[in-house]
Design a protein around this motif. Structure first.
Motif, mmCIF file in Angstrom:
data_model
loop_
_atom_site.group_PDB
_atom_site.id
_atom_site.type_symbol
_atom_site.label_atom_id
_atom_site.label_comp_id
_atom_site.label_asym_id
_atom_site.label_seq_id
_atom_site.Cartn_x
_atom_site.Cartn_y
_atom_site.Cartn_z
ATOM 1 N N LYS A 51 0.823 -1.203 0.000
ATOM 2 C CA LYS A 51 0.000 0.000 0.000
ATOM 3 C C LYS A 51 0.862 1.258 0.000
ATOM 4 C CE LYS A 51 -4.054 1.935 2.326
ATOM 5 N NZ LYS A 51 -5.024 1.753 3.450
ATOM 6 N N ALA A 52 1.993 1.197 0.713
ATOM 7 C CA ALA A 52 2.892 2.356 0.789
ATOM 8 C C ALA A 52 3.466 2.705 -0.575
ATOM 9 C CB ALA A 52 4.019 2.076 1.776
ATOM 10 N N GLU A 53 3.702 1.698 -1.413
ATOM 11 C CA GLU A 53 4.266 1.942 -2.735
ATOM 12 C C GLU A 53 3.361 2.841 -3.575
ATOM 13 O OE1 GLU A 53 7.121 1.137 -3.985
ATOM 14 O OE2 GLU A 53 7.874 -0.073 -2.340
ATOM 15 N N GLY A 54 2.065 2.797 -3.314
ATOM 16 C CA GLY A 54 1.128 3.589 -4.110
ATOM 17 C C GLY A 54 0.787 4.938 -3.503
ATOM 18 N N ILE A 55 1.436 5.282 -2.388
ATOM 19 C CA ILE A 55 1.156 6.561 -1.724
ATOM 20 C C ILE A 55 2.243 7.566 -2.069
ATOM 21 C CG2 ILE A 55 0.805 7.722 0.486
ATOM 22 C CD1 ILE A 55 -0.060 5.049 1.670
ATOM 23 N N LYS A 56 1.863 8.698 -2.639
ATOM 24 C CA LYS A 56 2.849 9.719 -3.002
ATOM 25 C C LYS A 56 3.291 10.517 -1.778
ATOM 26 C CE LYS A 56 1.402 10.381 -7.796
ATOM 27 N NZ LYS A 56 0.914 11.358 -8.808
#
Length: 240
Positions: A222-227
């Motif tokens: 999920k963190a990978e998709g958070i800018k």
């Protein structure tokens, strides 16, 4: 004079004691300010402002015991009352009260270990100081630095302050020892727990505090998709 009506020993008990004493002093310097101002007559002897664990306050003479049962507040706060602007005088009392509150908390916390003391201060630091409340000043936000912006945790990809993902050095890197020291001092902004290499952590891009992924319900995927990640506390502030 102040007496210890309790003997808090754990981090939670000490923080509860601190919060109650702080609440009492805030009441004295805000809600009950006219009463407090009247009690601090410069013609009287050295007076102190006490906050008690039951959230009550009093203006009284200092303890007679030497040494006192607890650290004593600033002595003679009444003497400067008429020689200063009222708001400035209240702010001065607030600053001295902040010092006293910390001294009492760490008096109780003297037997805590290093990590417990850090956790205690972390909890205390989440509250506005009495000075900030009285002067109506917002807490200053720490300025991001190159070191804090690039700080990462080993064992997984971590977000940096600029919102990018940083891959940590491989084992054996010459900076590993320094990294370990820094990581060992990191506390979760949610639960106050220590850093562990086998857990996923994420950094808030707003307040720059680190959190266990599980505490804020964020997975590595999920963190990978958070800018830009904002912790629950910062997200709530934005909505208000």
């Amino acid at each position: 004079m102040s007496t210890a009506s309790s003997n808090p020993r754990t981090v939670e008990e000490i923080f509860k004691d601190f919060s109650a004493r702080r609440a009492a002093i805030v009441i004295a310097l805000t809600t009950d300010v006219d009463q407090f101002y009247g009690l601090c007559d410069p013609e009287k002897e050295n007076l102190c402002l006490y906050g008690h664990p039951n959230e009550t306050w009093e203006v009284n003479l200092p303890a007679e015991e030497v040494p006192p049962e607890l650290p004593e507040p600033a002595l003679g706060i009444n003497f400067a009352r008429d020689g200063m602007n009222r708001r400035d005088w209240l702010s001065l009392v607030a600053v001295h009260s902040d010092c006293w509150l910390l001294s009492v908390a760490f008096y109780f916390g003297a037997r805590l270990n290093r990590n417990e003391r850090k956790r205690l201060f972390s909890l205390i630091n989440e509250l506005p100081t009495v000075f900030e409340v009285v002067s109506e000043k917002k807490p200053m936000k720490d300025k991001p630095s190159v070191d804090s912006g690039s700080k990462s945790k080993s064992g997984s990809n971590k977000r940096t302050i600029d919102g990018q993902v940083k891959i940590n050095p491989k084992p054996g890197d010459e900076n590993d020892e320094d990294e370990d020291d820094e990581q060992g001092e990191t506390l979760c902004g949610s639960c106050g727990g220590n850093y562990s290499a086998d857990e996923f952590w994420i950094c808030c891009d707003s307040c720059e505090r680190w959190f266990h992924g599980k505490c804020v319900k964020i997975t590595p995927a999920k963190a990978e998709g958070i800018k830009q990640y904002k912790c629950p506390s910062c997200s709530m502030k934005r909505r208000q």
